[in-house]
Each structure stands twice: as structure tokens, then as C-alpha cells.
Scaffold this motif. Sequence first.
Motif, PDB file in Angstrom:
ATOM      1  N   SER A   9      -1.226 -15.505 -30.045  1.00 36.78           N
ATOM      2  CA  SER A   9      -0.164 -14.975 -30.907  1.00 36.78           C
ATOM      3  C   SER A   9      -0.719 -14.296 -32.157  1.00 36.78           C
ATOM      4  N   ASP A  10      -2.018 -14.394 -32.394  1.00 37.97           N
ATOM      5  CA  ASP A  10      -2.633 -13.817 -33.596  1.00 37.97           C
ATOM      6  C   ASP A  10      -3.118 -12.389 -33.295  1.00 37.97           C
ATOM      7  N   PRO A  11      -2.591 -11.351 -33.995  1.00 37.59           N
ATOM      8  CA  PRO A  11      -3.032  -9.964 -33.742  1.00 37.59           C
ATOM      9  C   PRO A  11      -4.511  -9.735 -34.092  1.00 37.59           C
ATOM     10  N   ALA A  12      -5.028 -10.454 -35.074  1.00 38.99           N
ATOM     11  CA  ALA A  12      -6.438 -10.279 -35.449  1.00 38.99           C
ATOM     12  C   ALA A  12      -7.353 -10.715 -34.305  1.00 38.99           C
ATOM     13  N   TRP A  13      -6.984 -11.763 -33.611  1.00 40.80           N
ATOM     14  CA  TRP A  13      -7.788 -12.228 -32.485  1.00 40.80           C
ATOM     15  C   TRP A  13      -7.790 -11.176 -31.371  1.00 40.80           C
ATOM     16  N   TRP A  14      -6.632 -10.574 -31.097  1.00 47.85           N
ATOM     17  CA  TRP A  14      -6.538  -9.529 -30.093  1.00 47.85           C
ATOM     18  C   TRP A  14      -7.357  -8.305 -30.501  1.00 47.85           C
ATOM     19  N   PHE A  15      -7.260  -7.922 -31.784  1.00 47.77           N
ATOM     20  CA  PHE A  15      -8.019  -6.759 -32.258  1.00 47.77           C
ATOM     21  C   PHE A  15      -9.512  -6.992 -32.088  1.00 47.77           C
ATOM     22  N   ASN A  16      -9.998  -8.156 -32.491  1.00 45.04           N
ATOM     23  CA  ASN A  16     -11.427  -8.454 -32.359  1.00 45.04           C
ATOM     24  C   ASN A  16     -11.865  -8.429 -30.897  1.00 45.04           C
ATOM     25  N   GLY A  17     -11.070  -9.004 -30.042  1.00 43.83           N
ATOM     26  CA  GLY A  17     -11.429  -9.031 -28.626  1.00 43.83           C
ATOM     27  C   GLY A  17     -11.452  -7.648 -28.018  1.00 43.83           C
ATOM     28  N   ILE A  18     -10.412  -6.857 -28.247  1.00 44.18           N
ATOM     29  CA  ILE A  18     -10.328  -5.518 -27.669  1.00 44.18           C
ATOM     30  C   ILE A  18     -11.361  -4.588 -28.306  1.00 44.18           C
ATOM     31  N   PHE A  19     -11.543  -4.704 -29.623  1.00 45.06           N
ATOM     32  CA  PHE A  19     -12.488  -3.854 -30.324  1.00 45.06           C
ATOM     33  C   PHE A  19     -13.899  -4.019 -29.767  1.00 45.06           C
ATOM     34  N   PHE A  20     -14.352  -5.240 -29.604  1.00 51.32           N
ATOM     35  CA  PHE A  20     -15.718  -5.460 -29.141  1.00 51.32           C
ATOM     36  C   PHE A  20     -15.884  -5.142 -27.653  1.00 51.32           C
ATOM     37  N   ILE A  21     -14.831  -5.262 -26.896  1.00 58.18           N
ATOM     38  CA  ILE A  21     -14.892  -4.820 -25.497  1.00 58.18           C
ATOM     39  C   ILE A  21     -15.054  -3.304 -25.439  1.00 58.18           C
ATOM     40  N   LEU A  22     -14.273  -2.588 -26.275  1.00 57.34           N
ATOM     41  CA  LEU A  22     -14.381  -1.133 -26.311  1.00 57.34           C
ATOM     42  C   LEU A  22     -15.749  -0.677 -26.836  1.00 57.34           C
ATOM     43  N   VAL A  23     -16.271  -1.370 -27.826  1.00 60.28           N
ATOM     44  CA  VAL A  23     -17.602  -1.038 -28.338  1.00 60.28           C
ATOM     45  C   VAL A  23     -18.645  -1.234 -27.237  1.00 60.28           C
ATOM     46  N   GLY A  24     -18.550  -2.326 -26.509  1.00 58.26           N
ATOM     47  CA  GLY A  24     -19.480  -2.579 -25.410  1.00 58.26           C
ATOM     48  C   GLY A  24     -19.393  -1.523 -24.327  1.00 58.26           C
ATOM     49  N   LEU A  25     -18.180  -1.106 -23.978  1.00 58.45           N
ATOM     50  CA  LEU A  25     -18.016  -0.054 -22.987  1.00 58.45           C
ATOM     51  C   LEU A  25     -18.572   1.282 -23.486  1.00 58.45           C
ATOM     52  N   ALA A  26     -18.356   1.576 -24.771  1.00 56.91           N
ATOM     53  CA  ALA A  26     -18.875   2.820 -25.343  1.00 56.91           C
ATOM     54  C   ALA A  26     -20.404   2.828 -25.347  1.00 56.91           C
ATOM     55  N   VAL A  27     -21.014   1.727 -25.712  1.00 56.38           N
ATOM     56  CA  VAL A  27     -22.485   1.645 -25.721  1.00 56.38           C
ATOM     57  C   VAL A  27     -23.023   1.793 -24.305  1.00 56.38           C
ATOM     58  N   ALA A  28     -22.381   1.149 -23.338  1.00 59.18           N
ATOM     59  CA  ALA A  28     -22.821   1.271 -21.952  1.00 59.18           C
ATOM     60  C   ALA A  28     -22.688   2.712 -21.463  1.00 59.18           C
ATOM     61  N   TRP A  29     -21.600   3.390 -21.829  1.00 59.06           N
ATOM     62  CA  TRP A  29     -21.397   4.777 -21.428  1.00 59.06           C
ATOM     63  C   TRP A  29     -22.450   5.680 -22.056  1.00 59.06           C
ATOM     64  N   ILE A  30     -22.751   5.444 -23.339  1.00 59.33           N
ATOM     65  CA  ILE A  30     -23.758   6.258 -24.033  1.00 59.33           C
ATOM     66  C   ILE A  30     -25.122   6.082 -23.376  1.00 59.33           C
ATOM     67  N   PHE A  31     -25.517   4.844 -23.089  1.00 61.92           N
ATOM     68  CA  PHE A  31     -26.810   4.613 -22.459  1.00 61.92           C
ATOM     69  C   PHE A  31     -26.862   5.168 -21.033  1.00 61.92           C
ATOM     70  N   LYS A  32     -25.713   5.298 -20.406  1.00 61.09           N
ATOM     71  CA  LYS A  32     -25.669   5.886 -19.077  1.00 61.09           C
ATOM     72  C   LYS A  32     -25.805   7.405 -19.147  1.00 61.09           C
ATOM     73  N   LYS A  33     -25.250   8.039 -20.183  1.00 64.03           N
ATOM     74  CA  LYS A  33     -25.248   9.492 -20.297  1.00 64.03           C
ATOM     75  C   LYS A  33     -26.512  10.057 -20.940  1.00 64.03           C
ATOM     76  N   ILE A  34     -27.206   9.284 -21.776  1.00 61.58           N
ATOM     77  CA  ILE A  34     -28.382   9.796 -22.491  1.00 61.58           C
ATOM     78  C   ILE A  34     -29.439  10.333 -21.527  1.00 61.58           C
ATOM     79  N   PRO A  35     -29.837   9.621 -20.474  1.00 56.50           N
ATOM     80  CA  PRO A  35     -30.853  10.200 -19.570  1.00 56.50           C
ATOM     81  C   PRO A  35     -30.404  11.496 -18.910  1.00 56.50           C
ATOM     82  N   ILE A  36     -29.133  11.593 -18.577  1.00 55.44           N
ATOM     83  CA  ILE A  36     -28.620  12.804 -17.937  1.00 55.44           C
ATOM     84  C   ILE A  36     -28.686  13.979 -18.902  1.00 55.44           C
ATOM     85  N   VAL A  37     -28.275  13.753 -20.146  1.00 49.86           N
ATOM     86  CA  VAL A  37     -28.288  14.818 -21.148  1.00 49.86           C
ATOM     87  C   VAL A  37     -29.718  15.234 -21.471  1.00 49.86           C
TER      88      VAL A  37
END
Length: 140
Positions: A9-37
Amino acid sequence: MQQIITNLSDPAWWFNGIFFILVGLAVAWIFKKIPIVLKSALRKRLAKTLRKIKYERWCASSVQYQLNSSQARFFVFIFTCFTYISWLAYDPLKIIFNESFFLGMLLTSPIYIIEIYWLMQDQYVKELIKRRRKLRITSQ
């Protein structure tokens, strides 16, 4: 069980969870694209260099100009090294190196920049000479 309900029920808990999941996905995407670029950029640079060599290898004066340009850049590099070595003999530059190693490295960065500039030209000249030897001149 109460802690789980409170967290859901706490929005801060949801924000922290979703934020760090998105950061992890972004880092994984960047590391996947760097060799190609990087691979694409290196291939484009190589193709551009080879096209330039293709046109310059026919002209002996152009090859000689590139060779002299490489030697001139080497002399500029050596002169810069000797200049910085002579500056290290004076106290103000010694004090800067003693106070902050990173500031001293920043002050000597022209040496590294000129060295990279010279090495790139030297590599180009070596490739140009190697390609020049591949010319097949047929008698007509």
C-alpha cells in the motif's frame, strides 16, 4: 503478513521497486548494445580509411607526403616530451605533481594526445605502404 500489506500500500515502496528494475533493464540493454555500436563504428572507420587509401596509393607524391607527415608528427611528439621533461626540472611543476597526481596528469595530457595523433598517422602510413605494394602494373 502485516508488513507485506503495508509495503504493497506504500507508493514509495512501489517506486523503489519499479525504479531499480527499470535501471537494471536499462543497464542490461546498454551493455547489450555497446558491442554492436562499437563494432559498427570500427567497421565504418576502417571502410573510410580503406577508401582513402585506395585513392592515395596511386600517387607516389601523396604517399611520400603522408610518410613525411607521419615523421613530422613523430618529431612534434619527441619535442613535446623533451619540453615536458625540461619543465619537470623546475619547482612549480614539481609542486603541482606532488600536490595532485591527477592535476599533473591533466597538465601532461598534450603528450598523450599528440602520441595518439602520431600513432594513428603512423598506422595509416603503414597500411598505405602495404596497399601500395599490392598494385599490379601491367605493361600495355
